[in-house]
Scaffold this motif. Sequence first.
Motif, short mmCIF file in Angstrom:
data_model
loop_
_atom_site.label_atom_id
_atom_site.label_comp_id
_atom_site.label_asym_id
_atom_site.label_seq_id
_atom_site.Cartn_x
_atom_site.Cartn_y
_atom_site.Cartn_z
N VAL A 29 -8.34 -19.25 37.12
CA VAL A 29 -8.14 -20.31 36.13
C VAL A 29 -6.66 -20.30 35.75
O VAL A 29 -6.04 -19.25 35.66
N VAL A 30 -6.11 -21.48 35.51
CA VAL A 30 -4.76 -21.61 34.97
C VAL A 30 -4.90 -22.03 33.51
O VAL A 30 -5.62 -22.97 33.20
N GLU A 31 -4.22 -21.30 32.60
CA GLU A 31 -4.27 -21.60 31.18
C GLU A 31 -2.86 -21.80 30.66
O GLU A 31 -1.90 -21.25 31.21
N ALA A 32 -2.75 -22.55 29.59
CA ALA A 32 -1.46 -22.68 28.91
C ALA A 32 -1.09 -21.33 28.33
O ALA A 32 -1.94 -20.62 27.80
N GLY A 33 0.18 -20.96 28.46
CA GLY A 33 0.64 -19.69 27.92
C GLY A 33 1.63 -19.02 28.84
O GLY A 33 2.09 -19.60 29.82
N GLY A 34 1.93 -17.79 28.56
CA GLY A 34 2.91 -17.07 29.34
C GLY A 34 4.32 -17.52 29.00
O GLY A 34 4.52 -18.50 28.28
N CYS A 35 5.30 -16.85 29.53
CA CYS A 35 6.67 -17.18 29.16
C CYS A 35 7.22 -18.39 29.90
O CYS A 35 8.26 -18.92 29.53
N ALA A 36 6.52 -18.90 30.91
CA ALA A 36 7.01 -20.07 31.65
C ALA A 36 6.15 -21.31 31.42
O ALA A 36 6.41 -22.35 32.00
N TYR A 40 -1.72 -17.42 35.06
CA TYR A 40 -2.86 -17.23 35.94
C TYR A 40 -3.84 -16.29 35.28
O TYR A 40 -3.46 -15.24 34.77
N MET A 41 -5.11 -16.66 35.29
CA MET A 41 -6.17 -15.79 34.81
C MET A 41 -7.15 -15.63 35.97
O MET A 41 -7.55 -16.63 36.58
N MET A 42 -7.50 -14.41 36.28
CA MET A 42 -8.47 -14.21 37.35
C MET A 42 -9.28 -12.97 37.08
O MET A 42 -8.84 -12.06 36.38
N GLY A 43 -10.48 -12.99 37.60
CA GLY A 43 -11.36 -11.85 37.42
C GLY A 43 -12.60 -12.00 38.28
O GLY A 43 -12.91 -13.08 38.78
N LEU A 44 -13.30 -10.91 38.43
CA LEU A 44 -14.55 -10.92 39.19
C LEU A 44 -15.64 -11.55 38.35
O LEU A 44 -15.70 -11.35 37.14
N VAL A 45 -16.50 -12.30 39.01
CA VAL A 45 -17.62 -12.95 38.32
C VAL A 45 -18.90 -12.79 39.14
O VAL A 45 -18.86 -12.73 40.36
N PRO A 46 -20.06 -12.73 38.44
CA PRO A 46 -21.32 -12.60 39.15
C PRO A 46 -21.76 -13.91 39.81
O PRO A 46 -22.57 -13.91 40.73
N GLN A 47 -21.20 -15.03 39.33
CA GLN A 47 -21.52 -16.34 39.92
C GLN A 47 -20.45 -17.33 39.48
O GLN A 47 -19.80 -17.13 38.46
N PRO A 48 -20.27 -18.41 40.23
CA PRO A 48 -19.28 -19.41 39.82
C PRO A 48 -19.74 -20.15 38.57
O PRO A 48 -20.93 -20.22 38.28
N SER A 49 -18.78 -20.69 37.85
CA SER A 49 -19.10 -21.56 36.71
C SER A 49 -19.46 -22.94 37.24
O SER A 49 -18.99 -23.33 38.33
N PRO A 50 -20.27 -23.70 36.50
CA PRO A 50 -20.61 -25.05 36.97
C PRO A 50 -19.35 -25.88 37.23
O PRO A 50 -18.43 -25.88 36.44
N GLY A 51 -19.32 -26.54 38.37
CA GLY A 51 -18.20 -27.39 38.73
C GLY A 51 -17.07 -26.69 39.45
O GLY A 51 -16.14 -27.34 39.93
#
Length: 106
Positions: A29-36, A40-51
Motif C-alpha cells: 500500500v502507498v500512504e501519504a507520509g514520509g519525508c518525501a 511504502y507500507m507492506m506486510g504479510l497477509v493471510p488473504q488479500p483485501s477486497p479489490g
Amino acid sequence: MIHLTQSAADAVRSAIAGAAEPMDGLRIVVEAGGCAGFKYMMGLVPQPSPGDVQLEDRGIKVFIDPTSLPSIEGTTIDFVMTLQESGFSFNNPQATESCSCGKSFG
C-alpha cells in the motif's frame, strides 16, 4: 506491474515460512507520509483485501491496494543487506524524488 528480485522473494518466502499463522502473500500500500510525501507500507497477509490487484512473481503472491497501483507501477522491490542495515528497497520509475532512506517518495 511489480517485480521482486530473487533476494526480495527469498526474504518474503522466509518470512512466510516463519510466520506464526499461515500467510498467503505480501500486501503493498502507498500512504501519504514520509519525508518525501508518500511512503511504502507492506506486510504479510493471510488473504488479500477486497479489490486488491493480485499478481505473482517468483512464486510469491503480491496483493496491491488498487488506489496505490498507479503510484508504484513498474517498481522493482529488492532486499539488501549491508553492514549498517538490511531491508527492502524500492526502485520506482513513478517517483520524481525519494528520501535518502528509500522508504518514501514523491
